[in-house]
Design a protein around this motif. Structure first.
Motif: not given
Length: 628
Positions: A237-251
């Motif tokens: 679950g923690n790792s999924w949050f970093w997936f989500y955040g990485a996609v959003i912030l990178a844009q």
């Protein structure tokens, strides 16, 4: 720690120097990375011919590459060696990396700067296991949520300030490059000075033999973590949050430039509101959780991530201005405030999501394996973030717009959340419990620290309403196995909830002697495995508000498995619509009030040898007092 403020920790040596050490590390990472991304977005032609959108996804991916390669080794080092010394060595490494980056800035060497990005990824890889394993060593259990909240707040405020400073400094003419080059070295030195004040934190496994093969150690690490299912799924679950955040912030850089038609100040504004949101959410966790590890906030956070991520996509499509704007011009445009609100709420609900997960991992994994568990989590985080970069690049190549990427990520988050919470129903159950006691009822708990943090025990309580178990569950820092009437256990739809909560159905001997005996066997097994079991010795709901006599089943449980008994009493539930009794239930509900106060009072543990039904009845009756 005072129940009124988690900030008291900042004045204590066991927390303050460590907090500022990690703060300046996160701050420096982002001054450097954001300065590089800003210069490549707004002045790309003078540095490289590569596409800025590609670089904005590639560089964050390169930063987290060392997490994949070296986290397993970093976790072993943090378990084997004293942590304050390790922190100081890591900060010296940071000074060296920033010196190399300074050469890259002055020489306009993109690939030397990219090498420094990888180097700072290595710095964070080595510090990560120290960071989260240090907290449970130095903080009390009731301080962990507040301490983690402060660390997350400090991390994201450091990220925010670093991003703001990096984006502002690098475009400052004519000294922007020099300011970034020498500023990052200075920040690294400040972090090292704070690290010298971190108190000694002994190694939990000094005899550990280091396995220098990162591949085999990574496999062993993840394999060990998988043995503890709630911890492993919390890591996922923690790792999924970093997936989500990485996609959003990178844009955000290209989103601010091409979709909002803003200059670099608009990009900084998006980062600011997002970081303020996640800092606020992290700090609010302690208040919302009642100073305990409340994993019920995780589904709440996940719902917000999907809801506001989806709305950010919609808000982006309704932003129709094509005029080039600076910060003030953007804020004046129709639809801009909705975009900013969505960014802030994504951050805030991210804080609700991530802080309880960190605290759960720290409290439920083997104390001698905390650093390696954190290292395993960092490996998973890195892999998810690499996949996030590939995912975003694939969608861009397939023709997706950035708002469509936001929408796809929000929808994917909902699917992943449903999957994880179906695998670990405890998250969902705690969310329902948390929701109940923060909406229909206002719950006061008294002496709930008497519920043991580990080991087996039987909880006994008066039986007032249909939600007694949920109220008790919400007050407990640990999962509880409830013993309940088999007829209620089999109610359609509700049966799924009871099964996922691992409730134990029981029947009277005259109705189903086999089920009754099986219930006592299941209770004995749960206690043998060190779990908490809660029973309502009255055997039925009160219909008058007064307590019924306690049945003799408690003695049968204790004769098989002698464990401490914790008496508890519920006050204030009688008279609500959720109680049983003569008359119109709605009339009782409105007389009590839809937002009535109730209390759960926990008594002193009772030794199994003296825990008779009569003695326990007297203690629960005394705890309840004149309340119903």
């Amino acid at each position: 720690m005072s129940q009124s403020s988690q900030f008291a920790l900042l004045a204590q040596r066991r927390f303050g120097p460590f907090f500022w050490t990690q703060f300046f590390g996160a701050f420096n990472d982002n001054v450097f990375k954001t300065a590089l991304l800003t210069i490549l977005t707004y002045e790309a032609l003078s540095w490289t011919s590569l596409d800025p959108g590609l670089l904005n996804n590639l560089i964050p991916g390169l930063f987290i590459l060392p997490f994949v390669l070296f986290s397993a080794t970093a976790g072993q080092l943090a378990d084997k060696f004293e942590k304050s010394g390790l922190a100081r060595y890591v900060k010296i490494l940071e000074i060296a990396i920033m010196t190399i980056a300074a050469v890259g800035w002055m020489a306009h060497s993109l690939w030397l700067l990219v090498a420094a990005v990888v180097g700072m990824g290595l710095h964070s890889t080595l510090f990560g296991p120290v960071k989260y394993a240090y907290l449970p060593q130095q903080l009390k259990p009731e301080e962990l949520v507040g301490g983690n909240g402060l660390i997350e707040m400090g991390t994201f405020v450091g990220i925010l300030l670093g991003e703001v400073l990096g984006a502002l400094l690098v475009v400052h003419k004519p000294w922007g490059i020099q300011l970034v080059a020498y500023g990052t070295i200075s920040i690294a030195v400040v972090g090292w000075l704070f690290s010298r004040r971190i108190p000694n934190s002994p190694a939990p496994a000094p005899d550990l033999k280091i396995n220098w093969n990162p591949l085999t150690e990574t496999v062993r690490n993840i394999g060990f973590t998988r043995q503890n299912r709630p911890v492993f799924l919390s890591v996922l679950g923690n790792s999924w949050f970093w997936f989500y955040g990485a996609v959003i912030l990178a844009q955000f850089p290209v989103y601010a430039k091409d979709y909002l038609h803003g200059d670099h100040s608009v990009f900084v504004l998006l980062l600011t509101v997002f970081s303020l949101g996640i800092g606020a959410g992290s700090l609010l966790c302690e208040r919302m959780s009642g100073h305990k590890v409340e994993i019920g906030l995780v589904p709440f956070g996940s719902i917000g991530l999907s809801l506001f991520g989806f709305d950010l996509a919609l808000a982006s499509t309704h932003y129709t201005s094509t005029m080039a704007v600076d910060l003030s011009g953007f804020v004046a445009q129709p639809g801009s405030l909705r975009i900013l609100f969505d960014c802030m709420m994504i951050g805030m609900f991210g804080g609700f999501y991530i802080v309880p997960l960190f605290a759960l991992i720290q409290t439920r994994c083997d104390r001698k394996h905390v650093s390696r568990t954190i290292a395993g989590m960092n490996i998973m985080n890195a892999l998810f973030m690499v996949v996030a970069a590939l995912f975003a690049m694939a969608l861009l190549k397939a023709g997706f717009s950035i708002p469509q990427i936001f929408m796809a990520t929000a929808l994917l988050n909902a699917v992943v959340a449903i999957y994880i919470f179906s695998l670990v129903p405890e998250f969902l159950m705690r969310f329902l419990a948390w929701l109940l006691i923060h909406t229909i009822h206002r719950v006061q708990t008294v002496d709930t620290d008497r519920i043991p943090e580990e080991g087996a025990a039987v909880l006994v309580c008066n039986h007032v309403s249909y939600v007694d178990a949920i109220v008790i569950m919400a007050a407990s820092p640990r999962p509880i196995r409830f013993v309940m009437d088999h007829r209620i256990f089999r109610i359609p739809v509700l049966s799924w909830i009871f099964r996922t909560a691992k409730a134990i159905p029981i029947a009277p001997a005259k109705e189903d002697p086999w089920l009754m005996e099986k219930s006592f066997v299941d209770i004995a097994q749960a206690l043998h495995e060190g779990e908490l079991v809660c029973i309502f010795p009255e055997g039925k709901l009160t219909t008058t508000g007064e307590m019924n006599e306690f049945k003799g089943g408690i003695r049968k449980i204790l004769d098989r498995t002698p464990v401490p008994v914790i008496p508890m009493a519920l006050r204030g539930l009688w008279g609500s619509m959720l109680t049983r009794g003569p008359g119109n239930p709605f009339e009782r509900s409105f007389r009590r009030g839809p937002f009535s106060r109730l209390s759960l009072v926990v008594g002193q543990p009772v030794a199994p040898t003296v825990a008779t039904p009569e003695a326990l009845y007297s203690q629960v009756r005394e705890l309840r007092g004149d309340w119903k």
